[in-house]
Design a protein around this motif. Structure first.
Motif, PDB file in Angstrom:
ATOM      1  N   TYR A  62      -8.510 -55.162 -21.452  1.00  0.00           N
ATOM      2  CA  TYR A  62      -9.792 -54.501 -21.286  1.00  0.00           C
ATOM      3  C   TYR A  62      -9.858 -53.298 -22.217  1.00  0.00           C
ATOM      4  O   TYR A  62      -8.841 -52.701 -22.541  1.00  0.00           O
ATOM      5  N   LYS A  92     -15.133 -54.125 -15.092  1.00  0.00           N
ATOM      6  CA  LYS A  92     -14.388 -53.644 -13.935  1.00  0.00           C
ATOM      7  C   LYS A  92     -14.539 -52.141 -13.801  1.00  0.00           C
ATOM      8  O   LYS A  92     -14.641 -51.434 -14.797  1.00  0.00           O
ATOM      9  N   GLU A  94     -21.880 -54.419 -12.715  1.00  0.00           N
ATOM     10  CA  GLU A  94     -20.700 -55.200 -13.116  1.00  0.00           C
ATOM     11  C   GLU A  94     -21.165 -56.486 -13.785  1.00  0.00           C
ATOM     12  O   GLU A  94     -21.981 -57.213 -13.250  1.00  0.00           O
ATOM     13  N   LYS A  99     -13.460 -51.553 -18.892  1.00  0.00           N
ATOM     14  CA  LYS A  99     -12.967 -51.119 -17.586  1.00  0.00           C
ATOM     15  C   LYS A  99     -13.099 -49.608 -17.517  1.00  0.00           C
ATOM     16  O   LYS A  99     -12.659 -48.906 -18.417  1.00  0.00           O
ATOM     17  N   CYS A 121     -10.546 -49.655 -22.099  1.00  0.00           N
ATOM     18  CA  CYS A 121     -10.543 -48.709 -20.980  1.00  0.00           C
ATOM     19  C   CYS A 121     -11.117 -47.361 -21.407  1.00  0.00           C
ATOM     20  O   CYS A 121     -10.903 -46.909 -22.528  1.00  0.00           O
TER      21      CYS A 121
END
Length: 148
Positions: A75, A129, A147, A112, A77
């Motif tokens: 992901y 996420k 989401e 994320k 982040c």
């Protein structure tokens, strides 16, 4: 000093060693390889880590940990605190973060959002996420999470 007078420093250059050029050279006949044996042969010698048939050290050391390289989910982040620089009510997507250089390269599993830092403006975040702590901080200031 002139260019035509320049020489390398004493000891900076060494002559190429010519092996096998007579016994008077000090490295003639066997060319510094001794008599017979594995290292005297052409292509002779052993691979790095070979210990003469003993179990090599690298095989004696126990394996540690586990690397889930083939099946892990990558992901992009970002922490909640890093989103503070955006203006209120901005729609934040992975594309926007990539264009503004907040994430280095776009990950195959999307964005994320992590919960480190503080947020004071309401933002709309579209992410794959969101951690529980990040969700609480975003909703506390009136932000929305979508989401994908």
């Amino acid at each position: 000093m002139e260019l035509n007078n320049m020489k390398p420093a004493v000891g900076a250059t060494t002559k190429k060693v010519r092996v096998g050029r007579g016994i008077g050279s000090g490295i003639g006949k066997t060319s510094g390889k001794g008599h017979k044996g594995q290292n005297a042969r052409s292509g002779g010698g052993v691979r790095p880590g070979f210990e003469g048939g003993n179990i090599p050290l690298i095989r004696k050391i126990p394996m540690r940990g586990f690397n889930n390289k083939n099946f892990r989910k990558n992901y992009s982040c970002i922490n909640v605190g890093e989103l503070e620089c955006f203006e209120a009510n901005t729609v934040i997507t992975e594309e926007l973060l990539y264009e503004t250089r907040f994430v280095g390269k776009r990950a195959p599993y999307g964005l994320k959002v992590l919960g480190d830092g503080e947020l004071t403006k309401p933002l709309t975040i579209k992410a794959s996420k969101v951690t529980k702590q990040a969700r609480e901080k975003i909703e506390k200031v009136g932000g929305k999470i979508e989401e994908i």
